[in-house]
Design an enzyme around this catalytic site. Sequence first.
Site, PDB file in Angstrom:
ATOM      1  N   ASP A  32     -64.324 -10.586  39.723  1.00 48.58           N
ATOM      2  CA  ASP A  32     -63.181 -10.571  39.187  1.00 48.58           C
ATOM      3  C   ASP A  32     -63.185 -10.151  37.715  1.00 48.58           C
ATOM      4  OD1 ASP A  32     -60.525 -11.365  38.499  1.00 48.58           O
ATOM      5  OD2 ASP A  32     -61.002 -12.801  37.296  1.00 48.58           O
ATOM      6  N   ASP A  87     -60.380  -9.911  34.765  1.00 50.42           N
ATOM      7  CA  ASP A  87     -59.641 -10.581  33.623  1.00 50.42           C
ATOM      8  C   ASP A  87     -60.073 -12.205  33.675  1.00 50.42           C
ATOM      9  OD1 ASP A  87     -58.408  -8.181  33.184  1.00 50.42           O
ATOM     10  OD2 ASP A  87     -56.547  -8.908  34.167  1.00 50.42           O
TER      11      ASP A  87
HETATM   12 MG   LIG Z   1     -59.463 -13.778  36.604  1.00 48.18          MG
END
Ligand SMILES: [Mg+2]
Length: 187
Positions: A8, A10
């Site tokens: 992932d 962010d």
């Molecule tokens: Mg995230």
Amino acid sequence: MRRAAFLDRDGTLVEEAGYLDRLERLVFFPYSVDAVRVLNRAGFAVVVITNQAGIARGIVREAFVAEAHRHIAETLAAGGARVDAFYYCPHYPDGVLEQYRRTCDCRKPEPGLLRRAAADLDLDLARSFVVGDRWHDVAAGHAVGARGVLVRTGLGRKDEANPHPGAVPDVIVDNLMDAAAWILQQA
Ligand SMILES: [Mg+2]
Ligand SMILES: [Zn+2]
């Protein structure tokens, strides 16, 4: 077929910034480059998968997402690390931009981005790992038979405190570097 570490973006690879819309707000964790390089050297394909509903919401320009990913790639390259590919979902069911307003199969927890990457890069999903700071990252991994690692950075501590019954992580670790170490132990 290669194994992959799906990361992932962010809250996992870089700091959670709400809707990241400017390069000045893009901040790497201090260990991110090292963690990616460790995964590269262990032979994993490293693939970033990120929900970018800010595009459908009219908050983030799609061109900025490409710019951010270029910047991430350059920062990694300067440290001898590499992301093999970036995939993002620009959709949101209640988005304001009509071309992105829809229920799609690529917004995590749906696994569409993982499946697309697997087809493009010839990845073995059942031997792969997903690392993220939200339950939906773990769920996307489990949907394709991959293992899911929850990190406590970003919104991870919040999700650890409010577990989602349908998406129990295979392990919870402090950050991306610990996630990389755990993945190498399993491999
Ligand atoms: Mg995230
Ligand atoms: Zn989508």
